[in-house]
Design a protein around this motif. Sequence first.
Motif, PDB file in Angstrom:
ATOM      1  N   UNK A  16      72.723  72.326  -4.950  1.00 11.74           N
ATOM      2  CA  UNK A  16      72.772  73.626  -4.281  1.00 11.74           C
ATOM      3  C   UNK A  16      71.895  74.638  -5.031  1.00 11.74           C
ATOM      4  N   UNK A  17      72.032  74.696  -6.363  1.00 11.82           N
ATOM      5  CA  UNK A  17      71.225  75.614  -7.173  1.00 11.82           C
ATOM      6  C   UNK A  17      70.634  74.842  -8.341  1.00 11.82           C
ATOM      7  N   UNK A  18      69.395  75.163  -8.662  1.00 14.13           N
ATOM      8  CA  UNK A  18      68.723  74.492  -9.779  1.00 14.13           C
ATOM      9  C   UNK A  18      67.627  73.575  -9.277  1.00 14.13           C
ATOM     10  N   UNK A  19      66.812  73.041 -10.209  1.00 14.14           N
ATOM     11  CA  UNK A  19      65.609  72.289  -9.824  1.00 14.14           C
ATOM     12  C   UNK A  19      65.850  70.861  -9.346  1.00 14.14           C
ATOM     13  N   UNK A  20      67.017  70.305  -9.605  1.00 15.35           N
ATOM     14  CA  UNK A  20      67.263  68.947  -9.122  1.00 15.35           C
ATOM     15  C   UNK A  20      67.903  68.065 -10.173  1.00 15.35           C
ATOM     16  N   UNK A  21      68.188  66.841  -9.755  1.00 16.29           N
ATOM     17  CA  UNK A  21      68.832  65.851 -10.614  1.00 16.29           C
ATOM     18  C   UNK A  21      68.095  64.522 -10.517  1.00 16.29           C
ATOM     19  N   UNK A  78      75.733  70.535 -16.518  1.00 10.98           N
ATOM     20  CA  UNK A  78      75.065  71.241 -17.620  1.00 10.98           C
ATOM     21  C   UNK A  78      74.289  70.310 -18.531  1.00 10.98           C
ATOM     22  N   UNK A  79      74.692  69.032 -18.560  1.00 11.88           N
ATOM     23  CA  UNK A  79      74.019  68.068 -19.434  1.00 11.88           C
ATOM     24  C   UNK A  79      73.948  66.713 -18.733  1.00 11.88           C
ATOM     25  N   UNK A  80      73.105  65.855 -19.245  1.00 12.05           N
ATOM     26  CA  UNK A  80      73.024  64.489 -18.725  1.00 12.05           C
ATOM     27  C   UNK A  80      74.339  63.769 -19.021  1.00 12.05           C
ATOM     28  N   UNK A  81      74.689  62.799 -18.194  1.00 14.06           N
ATOM     29  CA  UNK A  81      75.916  62.043 -18.417  1.00 14.06           C
ATOM     30  C   UNK A  81      76.196  61.115 -17.259  1.00 14.06           C
ATOM     31  N   UNK A  82      77.365  60.499 -17.302  1.00 19.51           N
ATOM     32  CA  UNK A  82      77.756  59.575 -16.240  1.00 19.51           C
ATOM     33  C   UNK A  82      78.701  60.259 -15.274  1.00 19.51           C
ATOM     34  N   UNK A  83      78.569  59.958 -13.993  1.00 21.17           N
ATOM     35  CA  UNK A  83      79.525  60.431 -12.996  1.00 21.17           C
ATOM     36  C   UNK A  83      80.814  59.630 -13.132  1.00 21.17           C
ATOM     37  N   UNK A 117      70.280  73.545 -15.883  1.00 24.62           N
ATOM     38  CA  UNK A 117      71.598  73.386 -15.266  1.00 24.62           C
ATOM     39  C   UNK A 117      71.483  73.402 -13.735  1.00 24.62           C
ATOM     40  N   UNK A 118      72.351  72.623 -13.113  1.00 23.60           N
ATOM     41  CA  UNK A 118      72.364  72.490 -11.657  1.00 23.60           C
ATOM     42  C   UNK A 118      73.771  72.783 -11.148  1.00 23.60           C
ATOM     43  N   UNK A 119      73.855  73.362  -9.972  1.00 26.97           N
ATOM     44  CA  UNK A 119      75.137  73.500  -9.285  1.00 26.97           C
ATOM     45  C   UNK A 119      75.064  72.582  -8.079  1.00 26.97           C
ATOM     46  N   UNK A 120      76.017  71.649  -7.986  1.00 27.70           N
ATOM     47  CA  UNK A 120      75.982  70.709  -6.870  1.00 27.70           C
ATOM     48  C   UNK A 120      77.092  71.021  -5.877  1.00 27.70           C
ATOM     49  N   UNK A 121      77.007  70.402  -4.725  1.00 23.87           N
ATOM     50  CA  UNK A 121      78.061  70.451  -3.711  1.00 23.87           C
ATOM     51  C   UNK A 121      78.234  69.015  -3.240  1.00 23.87           C
TER      52      UNK A 121
END
Length: 182
Positions: free
Chosen positions: A59-64, A41-46, A94-98
Motif C-alpha cells: 500500500x505504501x513504500x517502494x515494494x517488496x 520494517x525489516x527483511x524476514x520470513x512470513x 519500510x513498507x505498509x502492506x494490505x
Amino acid sequence: EMNQQAQYKQMQWKNGQGTTSEIAQDGSASPLWRLSTAPIKTAGHFSIFPGFDRWLAVWKGPGLLLNSKKLDPFKPVLFSGDIPTQCELVGDEEVLDIGLIFNREKIKAIMNYAALFKADNNLFQSSTGAIHFLFCAEGRLEIKGQQALPGDTFKIQDEKFSLHTPDPSSQYFHFSISPKKL
C-alpha cells in the motif's frame, strides 16, 4: 458500515516478528479469513498458515521482494500460506502492506486494485452471501454520505451502493469474500 484506521485491532504476528492492524475477520474462534494491514520494517520470513492462501499488496513504500520476486506497489499477489516466504524490502525502505489470509477450502476471495475518478458513479450490487471491503488507498471514497480517508475501510454486505470520490481521483483495494459452495 465504515471502519476508521484508528479502530483497527493491533496484534502480534503469528511468528512474533512484527505487528498487524486487523481490519476485520469472520468472527469465529479460529477465523476462516482475516483482513489486515501491517508495516514491514525489516527483511524476514512470513508466518506460515497451513491450509490458507494469502492476497497481499504493497500500500505504501517502494515494494517488496517475496522469495526474490518483486512486488510493486498496488499490485495484488496471491500465494500459498503453506510455503515458506522470505520477504525483503526494496531499497531497505519500510513498507505498509494490505492483505487477506483465507482458508482456501472454505472461502473464495478476490482482491483488486482500482482507481475512481470524480466523474465516475460506480454502482455496485454486492452478491448475496459475499462480504465486500473497500479499503481507501489514496484520496477519499464516499458511500451514502460517509467518507473514508486513506486507511479507512467500508464493509458492504447484501446491498446496492454507489461509490463516489470528492477528489479528482482516488484509489482503493476491493476485497470480495464468500463461502465456497460445497
